[in-house]
Design a protein around this motif. Structure first.
Motif, mmCIF file in Angstrom:
data_model
loop_
_atom_site.group_PDB
_atom_site.id
_atom_site.type_symbol
_atom_site.label_atom_id
_atom_site.label_comp_id
_atom_site.label_asym_id
_atom_site.label_seq_id
_atom_site.Cartn_x
_atom_site.Cartn_y
_atom_site.Cartn_z
ATOM 1 N N CYS A 64 0.851 -1.185 0.000
ATOM 2 C CA CYS A 64 0.000 0.000 0.000
ATOM 3 C C CYS A 64 0.890 1.240 0.000
ATOM 4 N N GLY A 65 0.657 2.131 -0.936
ATOM 5 C CA GLY A 65 1.440 3.352 -1.031
ATOM 6 C C GLY A 65 0.551 4.565 -1.149
ATOM 7 N N SER A 66 1.189 5.724 -1.293
ATOM 8 C CA SER A 66 0.431 6.964 -1.411
ATOM 9 C C SER A 66 0.974 7.809 -2.548
ATOM 10 N N LEU A 67 0.110 8.636 -3.074
ATOM 11 C CA LEU A 67 0.437 9.489 -4.199
ATOM 12 C C LEU A 67 -0.119 10.877 -3.914
ATOM 13 N N ARG A 68 0.756 11.857 -4.017
ATOM 14 C CA ARG A 68 0.305 13.234 -3.839
ATOM 15 C C ARG A 68 0.586 13.977 -5.132
ATOM 16 N N ILE A 69 -0.441 14.571 -5.664
ATOM 17 C CA ILE A 69 -0.297 15.264 -6.934
ATOM 18 C C ILE A 69 -0.658 16.731 -6.774
ATOM 19 N N SER A 70 -0.210 17.520 -7.730
ATOM 20 C CA SER A 70 -0.710 18.887 -7.841
ATOM 21 C C SER A 70 -1.457 18.949 -9.154
ATOM 22 N N TYR A 71 -2.361 19.872 -9.249
ATOM 23 C CA TYR A 71 -3.166 19.971 -10.452
ATOM 24 C C TYR A 71 -2.417 20.691 -11.552
ATOM 25 N N ARG A 72 -2.754 20.363 -12.776
ATOM 26 C CA ARG A 72 -2.080 20.889 -13.952
ATOM 27 C C ARG A 72 -2.006 22.415 -13.914
ATOM 28 N N ASN A 73 -3.084 23.094 -13.544
ATOM 29 C CA ASN A 73 -3.061 24.564 -13.560
ATOM 30 C C ASN A 73 -2.086 25.125 -12.527
ATOM 31 N N GLU A 74 -1.861 24.441 -11.411
ATOM 32 C CA GLU A 74 -0.860 24.879 -10.439
ATOM 33 C C GLU A 74 0.538 24.758 -11.034
ATOM 34 N N ALA A 75 0.793 23.670 -11.731
ATOM 35 C CA ALA A 75 2.114 23.443 -12.315
ATOM 36 C C ALA A 75 2.374 24.405 -13.472
ATOM 37 N N GLU A 76 1.322 24.739 -14.216
ATOM 38 C CA GLU A 76 1.507 25.649 -15.341
ATOM 39 C C GLU A 76 1.914 27.037 -14.859
ATOM 40 N N ASP A 102 -9.324 6.755 -4.086
ATOM 41 C CA ASP A 102 -9.607 8.144 -3.731
ATOM 42 C C ASP A 102 -10.925 8.198 -2.970
ATOM 43 N N ASP A 103 -11.139 9.303 -2.280
ATOM 44 C CA ASP A 103 -12.367 9.425 -1.502
ATOM 45 C C ASP A 103 -13.564 9.787 -2.367
ATOM 46 N N VAL A 104 -13.421 10.773 -3.268
ATOM 47 C CA VAL A 104 -14.546 11.246 -4.069
ATOM 48 C C VAL A 104 -14.130 11.353 -5.529
ATOM 49 N N LEU A 105 -14.978 10.860 -6.415
ATOM 50 C CA LEU A 105 -14.787 11.041 -7.851
ATOM 51 C C LEU A 105 -15.828 12.047 -8.318
ATOM 52 N N HIS A 106 -15.348 13.128 -8.950
ATOM 53 C CA HIS A 106 -16.263 14.153 -9.443
ATOM 54 C C HIS A 106 -15.953 14.436 -10.903
ATOM 55 N N THR A 107 -15.086 15.390 -11.188
ATOM 56 C CA THR A 107 -14.802 15.774 -12.570
ATOM 57 C C THR A 107 -13.904 14.784 -13.284
ATOM 58 N N GLY A 108 -13.060 14.079 -12.560
ATOM 59 C CA GLY A 108 -12.100 13.145 -13.142
ATOM 60 C C GLY A 108 -10.706 13.734 -13.272
ATOM 61 N N ARG A 109 -10.555 15.002 -12.958
ATOM 62 C CA ARG A 109 -9.253 15.670 -13.128
ATOM 63 C C ARG A 109 -8.189 15.128 -12.166
ATOM 64 N N THR A 110 -8.545 14.873 -10.927
ATOM 65 C CA THR A 110 -7.580 14.327 -9.974
ATOM 66 C C THR A 110 -7.098 12.957 -10.441
ATOM 67 N N VAL A 111 -8.017 12.133 -10.898
ATOM 68 C CA VAL A 111 -7.649 10.798 -11.366
ATOM 69 C C VAL A 111 -6.751 10.898 -12.594
ATOM 70 N N ARG A 112 -7.050 11.812 -13.509
ATOM 71 C CA ARG A 112 -6.194 11.980 -14.689
ATOM 72 C C ARG A 112 -4.764 12.311 -14.276
ATOM 73 N N GLU A 113 -4.607 13.238 -13.338
ATOM 74 C CA GLU A 113 -3.263 13.603 -12.870
ATOM 75 C C GLU A 113 -2.589 12.417 -12.191
ATOM 76 N N ALA A 114 -3.351 11.642 -11.431
ATOM 77 C CA ALA A 114 -2.787 10.467 -10.764
ATOM 78 C C ALA A 114 -2.337 9.421 -11.787
ATOM 79 N N LEU A 115 -3.127 9.218 -12.825
ATOM 80 C CA LEU A 115 -2.752 8.263 -13.873
ATOM 81 C C LEU A 115 -1.462 8.691 -14.566
ATOM 82 N N GLU A 116 -1.346 9.970 -14.845
ATOM 83 C CA GLU A 116 -0.124 10.474 -15.474
ATOM 84 C C GLU A 116 1.077 10.301 -14.550
#
Length: 178
Positions: A64-76, A102-116
């Motif tokens: 079991c591991g963890s992943l912390r991402i930032s959103y694309r607009n923050e990185a841009e 993940d706890d909540v799936l809404h727009t899918g943007r967090t999951v996209r960043e996690a997949l990348e």
């Protein structure tokens, strides 16, 4: 924001997590070559709970591991900032079946960043998605393989997941954004 309703109390929440753990085992025909990766912050304790459930049923440790991402607009805004901020994957994911949690799936943007981010870490055999709450409202064609509860919400509502490890209690509430 104001409280609107409780959609899962502690017992309902953990019953959903236990069911998801059993679904993961059934879908994968056991726990061989399976790893769990929780998206920080509340996906991590959920992933740990799923790992415990799978261990109890299968008699096998599931990494079991963890992943912390930032959103694309923050990185841009800071072009030299990587999207993958911090990861704790003390195991290889190449060739493994990764269950992203993940706890909540809404727009899918967090999951996209996690997949990348996972794609930059290794090449898994497969990636599956487990979420405690699917609230709809997708902006990307991303769906969960395992869902604790589906709760359609409006744009003026927020799903708030509380986990004891972080918030001192377990449960899921809907808040109204005024």
């Amino acid at each position: 924001m104001r409280f609107k309703a409780t959609i899962m109390d502690e017992e309902q929440m953990w019953r959903a997590v236990i069911r998801m753990g059993h679904e993961i085992i059934e879908h994968n025909r056991g726990a061989a070559n399976l790893v769990l990766v929780g998206i920080e912050s509340r996906g991590v304790p959920l992933a740990k709970e799923l790992a415990q459930i799978i261990r109890n049923v299968e008699g096998r440790e599931v990494p079991c591991g963890s992943l912390r991402i930032s959103y694309r607009n923050e990185a841009e805004q800071r072009s030299d900032t990587p999207l993958l901020k911090r990861t704790e994957l003390p195991f290889p994911i190449t060739g493994a079946t990764v269950v992203l949690v993940d706890d909540v799936l809404h727009t899918g943007r967090t999951v996209r960043e996690a997949l990348e981010a996972l794609a930059r870490t290794g090449r898994p055999k497969a990636i599956q998605l487990a979420v405690l709450v699917d609230r709809g409202g997708r902006e990307l064609p991303i769906g969960a393989d395992y869902v604790g509860k589906t709760v359609p919400t409006s744009r003026n509502e927020l799903v708030s997941v509380s986990v004891k490890e972080i918030d001192g209690k377990n449960g899921v509430d809907i808040l109204s954004i005024d």
